[in-house]
Design a protein around this motif. Structure first.
Motif, mmCIF file in Angstrom:
data_model
loop_
_atom_site.group_PDB
_atom_site.id
_atom_site.type_symbol
_atom_site.label_atom_id
_atom_site.label_comp_id
_atom_site.label_asym_id
_atom_site.label_seq_id
_atom_site.Cartn_x
_atom_site.Cartn_y
_atom_site.Cartn_z
ATOM 1 N N SER A 67 72.406 40.509 59.299
ATOM 2 C CA SER A 67 71.754 41.176 58.172
ATOM 3 C C SER A 67 71.132 42.483 58.613
ATOM 4 O O SER A 67 71.218 43.495 57.927
ATOM 5 C CB SER A 67 70.676 40.256 57.577
ATOM 6 N N ASP A 68 70.504 42.477 59.818
ATOM 7 C CA ASP A 68 69.910 43.702 60.340
ATOM 8 C C ASP A 68 70.977 44.750 60.585
ATOM 9 O O ASP A 68 70.784 45.937 60.314
ATOM 10 C CB ASP A 68 69.157 43.411 61.650
ATOM 11 N N ASP A 69 72.143 44.304 61.127
ATOM 12 C CA ASP A 69 73.225 45.245 61.382
ATOM 13 C C ASP A 69 73.712 45.866 60.088
ATOM 14 O O ASP A 69 74.015 47.056 60.022
ATOM 15 C CB ASP A 69 74.392 44.540 62.093
ATOM 16 N N ASP A 70 73.798 45.036 59.027
ATOM 17 C CA ASP A 70 74.239 45.554 57.740
ATOM 18 C C ASP A 70 73.267 46.588 57.216
ATOM 19 O O ASP A 70 73.652 47.619 56.670
ATOM 20 C CB ASP A 70 74.376 44.410 56.726
ATOM 21 N N ASP A 71 71.955 46.319 57.404
ATOM 22 C CA ASP A 71 70.953 47.269 56.939
ATOM 23 C C ASP A 71 71.094 48.593 57.671
ATOM 24 O O ASP A 71 70.980 49.670 57.088
ATOM 25 C CB ASP A 71 69.542 46.700 57.155
ATOM 26 N N ASP A 72 71.348 48.511 59.014
ATOM 27 C CA ASP A 72 71.488 49.728 59.794
ATOM 28 C C ASP A 72 72.707 50.519 59.355
ATOM 29 O O ASP A 72 72.689 51.748 59.296
ATOM 30 C CB ASP A 72 71.601 49.385 61.293
ATOM 31 N N SER A 73 73.816 49.786 59.066
ATOM 32 C CA SER A 73 75.044 50.473 58.703
ATOM 33 C C SER A 73 74.921 51.157 57.349
ATOM 34 O O SER A 73 75.635 52.105 57.065
ATOM 35 C CB SER A 73 76.215 49.479 58.689
ATOM 36 N N ASP A 74 74.007 50.647 56.497
ATOM 37 C CA ASP A 74 73.843 51.222 55.173
ATOM 38 C C ASP A 74 72.924 52.439 55.176
ATOM 39 O O ASP A 74 72.816 53.130 54.173
ATOM 40 C CB ASP A 74 73.278 50.161 54.207
ATOM 41 N N SER A 75 72.224 52.697 56.278
ATOM 42 C CA SER A 75 71.281 53.799 56.317
ATOM 43 C C SER A 75 72.027 55.128 56.324
ATOM 44 O O SER A 75 73.122 55.253 56.871
ATOM 45 C CB SER A 75 70.386 53.692 57.556
ATOM 46 N N ASP A 76 71.417 56.150 55.717
ATOM 47 C CA ASP A 76 72.008 57.476 55.626
ATOM 48 C C ASP A 76 71.893 58.163 56.988
ATOM 49 O O ASP A 76 70.792 58.280 57.533
ATOM 50 C CB ASP A 76 71.259 58.276 54.563
ATOM 51 N N PRO A 77 73.013 58.636 57.557
ATOM 52 C CA PRO A 77 72.957 59.307 58.864
ATOM 53 C C PRO A 77 72.015 60.507 58.869
ATOM 54 O O PRO A 77 71.358 60.779 59.872
ATOM 55 C CB PRO A 77 74.410 59.734 59.101
ATOM 56 N N LEU A 78 71.957 61.235 57.744
ATOM 57 C CA LEU A 78 71.071 62.394 57.683
ATOM 58 C C LEU A 78 69.605 61.968 57.694
ATOM 59 O O LEU A 78 68.760 62.636 58.299
ATOM 60 C CB LEU A 78 71.375 63.222 56.434
ATOM 61 N N GLU A 79 69.308 60.858 57.030
ATOM 62 C CA GLU A 79 67.939 60.346 57.072
ATOM 63 C C GLU A 79 67.584 59.902 58.486
ATOM 64 O O GLU A 79 66.455 60.096 58.946
ATOM 65 C CB GLU A 79 67.783 59.187 56.095
ATOM 66 N N THR A 80 68.565 59.313 59.168
ATOM 67 C CA THR A 80 68.349 58.899 60.555
ATOM 68 C C THR A 80 68.063 60.110 61.434
ATOM 69 O O THR A 80 67.189 60.072 62.303
ATOM 70 C CB THR A 80 69.580 58.146 61.090
ATOM 71 N N GLU A 81 68.804 61.201 61.209
ATOM 72 C CA GLU A 81 68.557 62.444 61.952
ATOM 73 C C GLU A 81 67.103 62.878 61.796
ATOM 74 O O GLU A 81 66.424 63.210 62.773
ATOM 75 C CB GLU A 81 69.469 63.564 61.442
ATOM 76 N N GLY A 82 66.649 62.891 60.548
ATOM 77 C CA GLY A 82 65.280 63.320 60.284
ATOM 78 C C GLY A 82 64.256 62.428 60.960
ATOM 79 O O GLY A 82 63.259 62.912 61.513
ATOM 80 N N GLU A 83 64.504 61.122 60.941
ATOM 81 C CA GLU A 83 63.562 60.181 61.547
ATOM 82 C C GLU A 83 63.503 60.356 63.064
ATOM 83 O O GLU A 83 62.422 60.331 63.663
ATOM 84 C CB GLU A 83 63.971 58.748 61.197
ATOM 85 N N VAL A 84 64.671 60.531 63.685
ATOM 86 C CA VAL A 84 64.711 60.719 65.140
ATOM 87 C C VAL A 84 63.982 62.005 65.527
ATOM 88 O O VAL A 84 63.175 62.031 66.465
ATOM 89 C CB VAL A 84 66.168 60.755 65.643
ATOM 90 N N ALA A 85 64.273 63.081 64.805
ATOM 91 C CA ALA A 85 63.622 64.362 65.097
ATOM 92 C C ALA A 85 62.118 64.277 64.861
ATOM 93 O O ALA A 85 61.328 64.833 65.634
ATOM 94 C CB ALA A 85 64.232 65.464 64.228
ATOM 95 N N ALA A 86 61.718 63.584 63.800
ATOM 96 C CA ALA A 86 60.290 63.450 63.496
ATOM 97 C C ALA A 86 59.570 62.696 64.611
ATOM 98 O O ALA A 86 58.454 63.073 65.011
ATOM 99 C CB ALA A 86 60.106 62.731 62.161
#
Length: 225
Positions: A67-86
């Motif tokens: 379930s966690d993997d599914d949640d990760d796969s559904d996340s927006d790559p651009l949102e992930t970029e922003g979170e990592v940079a933040a």
């Protein structure tokens, strides 16, 4: 009573005691299963039940992981970029002992990170420090995700203010080109700034191009044909 009968009566209780004490105490305690087979069966059943419970827990954990993997796969790559940079920039602010809030959003197919602060330390002269920080934030994203990043960073609203300044500059240059019929060469700009000028020129119905090499690359506005 004869002597033989008396002997039998005297020896009988002793024999009874000897018979009782000769028995295995465990036999008396577990007369129904002298070999302990029942206890073995009970132990085996307990172990089997425990194994079944463990297996059920493992299956439940595996489902949670899926379930966690599914949640990760559904996340927006651009949102992930922003979170990592933040996260990277927040750590940098802590190290530099600088105050500032960080906001992330996605716009026009790009991740944007904005550091809200009154300090100009992270901007530098002509935005040089800001440009360097943007490249570092992009590298942090690449290191974390393995994907190339086009993330845009702003600090203290510098880019927004710069956008307004460049828009006015481009409009003035456009009027000059229209009146003179000659190309207008603007001062050197970074890619972000040149993009702003190109957009303004296109809206005015003219064409523009970039010439030169970084960091002296500049926009040239061409007159209408």
């Amino acid at each position: 009573m004869d002597s033989a009968a008396a002997d039998r009566e005297q020896t009988s209780p002793q024999q009874d005691v000897e018979d009782v004490t000769a028995q295995d105490p465990t036999d008396a305690a577990d007369g129904s299963d002298p070999d302990g087979a029942g206890a073995d069966r009970q132990t085996s059943e307990s172990v089997a039940a425990a194994d079944a419970a463990d297996a059920s827990d493992e299956e439940s954990d595996a489902e949670d992981d899926d379930s966690d993997d599914d949640d990760d796969s559904d996340s927006d790559p651009l949102e992930t970029e922003g979170e990592v940079a933040a996260d990277y920039l927040e750590e940098l602010l802590d190290i530099a002992d600088l105050d500032g809030d960080i906001d992330t959003y996605v716009e026009n197919g790009r991740a944007h990170v904005s550091v809200i602060t009154d300090s100009k330390v992270l901007v530098g002269a002509d935005g040089e420090v800001l440009e360097a920080l943007q490249e570092l934030a992009r590298l942090a994203v690449i290191t974390e995700t393995g994907n190339r990043s086009r993330l845009m960073l702003d600090v203290g609203g510098y880019r927004e203010q710069r956008r307004k300044t460049l828009t006015d500059l481009a409009r003035d240059a456009i009027e000059e080109v229209k009146s003179s019929g000659e190309p207008a060469r603007l001062t050197p700009m970074n890619p972000f700034e040149r993009k702003i000028v190109h957009d303004v020129v296109a809206e005015a119905g003219l064409t523009s191009e970039s010439e030169g090499e970084e960091p002296q690359r500049r926009v040239v506005i061409q007159p209408a044909d």
